[in-house]
Write an enzyme that holds these catalytic residues in place. Structure first.
Site, PDB file in Angstrom:
ATOM      1  N   GLY A  12      24.364   8.780  39.012  1.00  0.00           N
ATOM      2  CA  GLY A  12      23.128   8.046  37.561  1.00  0.00           C
ATOM      3  C   GLY A  12      21.772   9.458  38.156  1.00  0.00           C
ATOM      4  N   GLY A  13      22.614  10.799  38.495  1.00  0.00           N
ATOM      5  CA  GLY A  13      21.069  11.811  38.563  1.00  0.00           C
ATOM      6  C   GLY A  13      20.659  12.177  37.233  1.00  0.00           C
ATOM      7  CB  THR A  14      22.420  14.054  34.400  1.00  0.00           C
ATOM      8  OG1 THR A  14      22.667  12.444  34.528  1.00  0.00           O
ATOM      9  CG2 THR A  14      23.208  14.907  35.301  1.00  0.00           C
ATOM     10  N   GLY A  15      19.925  10.704  34.830  1.00  0.00           N
ATOM     11  CA  GLY A  15      19.045  10.206  33.989  1.00  0.00           C
ATOM     12  C   GLY A  15      17.892  10.644  34.421  1.00  0.00           C
ATOM     13  N   GLY A  18      16.802   8.954  37.543  1.00  0.00           N
ATOM     14  CA  GLY A  18      17.785   9.690  39.005  1.00  0.00           C
ATOM     15  C   GLY A  18      17.406  11.072  39.079  1.00  0.00           C
ATOM     16  NE  ARG A  37      30.988   9.751  31.601  1.00  0.00           N
ATOM     17  CZ  ARG A  37      30.369   9.329  31.750  1.00  0.00           C
ATOM     18  NH1 ARG A  37      29.645   8.177  32.139  1.00  0.00           N
ATOM     19  NH2 ARG A  37      29.382   9.244  30.582  1.00  0.00           N
ATOM     20  CE  LYS A  47      24.692  13.022  31.145  1.00  0.00           C
ATOM     21  NZ  LYS A  47      25.481  11.687  31.514  1.00  0.00           N
ATOM     22  CE  LYS A 135      16.691  -2.739  37.101  1.00  0.00           C
ATOM     23  NZ  LYS A 135      15.634  -2.054  37.316  1.00  0.00           N
ATOM     24  NE  ARG A 139      16.118  -7.083  43.753  1.00  0.00           N
ATOM     25  CZ  ARG A 139      15.039  -7.301  43.500  1.00  0.00           C
ATOM     26  NH1 ARG A 139      14.217  -8.575  44.076  1.00  0.00           N
ATOM     27  NH2 ARG A 139      13.732  -6.418  43.584  1.00  0.00           N
TER      28      ARG A 139
END
Length: 310
Positions: A12-15, A18, A37, A47, A135, A139
């Protein structure tokens, strides 16, 4: 001899969050991998630009997909630490990451997509309740599977919540009047995104944060909205009309809001009305506070951040 830096995979690094985590990983000298992806950049020029920036910074792009178990396992086998920064719509897909971490068998630490409220200490309504409940489930799965973890509670990101001086909605400072949820006295925590990245990187190899919640509570970044508005008035030399909205009216507004507004409004409600950032003490059995662990980090204060908006 200096210890070798952990290899980090960011999913999710492009968010929004992120990108800061990827940059912080590179900045602190970690071999950095980003799961992308295949073909995802083709349809989205923004992106594509982000991915090009990653490559230029030395990030290793690995192609894979949350819904392709084999590709996930293959990516995870190359690293020591996995950080998920997936967006709200993919939070519920994280058990797929957990399953791949179990199969890969080599991960020293997993940081799921948190970076907001402490979801075990909240009083949310509507869309925020649904998100936070998910979430919480993540956890509990991580704990049940005995996966080493750190949960990062970063509270509110500065660039999302401060430009409006805490008002829910606008992206620029108020000029005449400001709308305040509740009485404006709940204490809220704001953190600059670069600092969230820095503290996260400090924590990933630190035995003191293993299987703990890392709370980002810098003393100079804890403000009620009333205090925030007063600080802004002092900087601009201009008084604002304060319009207070009682909680009953806030809840009605959330209920009647269009779908895309329900989540931001209900997240505002948890912090600005319920005081969910600060209305509990950190349990030393479960959590640690970042500025106490890392007093060397020079964080951006709310005061300094507001100067950028002048």
């Amino acid at each position: 001899m200096a210890l070798e830096k952990s290899r980090i995979l960011i999913i999710g690094g492009t968010g929004f969050v992120g990108q800061y985590i990827v940059r912080a990983s590179v900045r602190t000298g970690h071999p950095t991998f980003a799961l992308i992806r295949e073909g995802s950049a083709g349809s989205d020029p923004d992106k594509a630009r982000v991915i090009d920036d990653f490559k230029a910074a030395g990030v290793t792009i690995v192609y894979g997909d949350l819904h392709d178990h084999a590709s996930l396992v293959k990516a995870i086998k190359q690293v020591d630490v996995v950080i998920s920064t997936v967006g709200h719509d993919q939070i519920a897909d994280q058990p797929k990451i957990i399953a791949a971490i179990k199969d890969a068998g080599n991960v020293k630490r997993f940081l799921p997509a948190e970076f907001g409220n402490d979801v075990d200490n909240v009083h949310p309504v509507d869309a925020a309740k649904k998100l936070f409940d998910t979430k919480v489930q993540i956890r509990r799965i991580i704990e049940a599977e005995n996966i080493p973890y750190t949960f990062v509670v970063a509270n509110f990101t500065a660039s999302y919540f401060l430009p409006s001086i805490g008002e829910a909605g606008p992206w620029s400072p108020p000029t005449e009047k400001v709308v305040i949820m509740g009485d404006g006295n709940a204490k809220v925590i704001f953190n600059c995104e670069d600092d969230i990245g820095t503290y996260t990187m400090k924590a990933i190899d630190d035995p003191r944060t293993l299987n703990k919640i890392l709370y980002l509570r810098p003393a100079e970044n804890v403000y009620s909205q009333n205090e925030l508005i007063s600080l802004w008035e002092k900087k601009t030399g201009k008084k604002l009309e304060r319009i207070y909205v009682p909680e009953t009216e806030v809840l009605k507004q959330i209920q009647e809001a269009p779908e895309h507004r329900k989540l931001p409004l209900s997240i505002h409600h948890t912090a600005f009305v319920k005081g969910d950032h600060t209305n509990f003490e950190i349990d030393p059995e479960k959590g640690v506070e970042a500025t106490q662990l890392y007093p060397d980090v020079k964080y951006t204060t709310v005061d300094e951040y507001l100067n950028r908006l002048l």
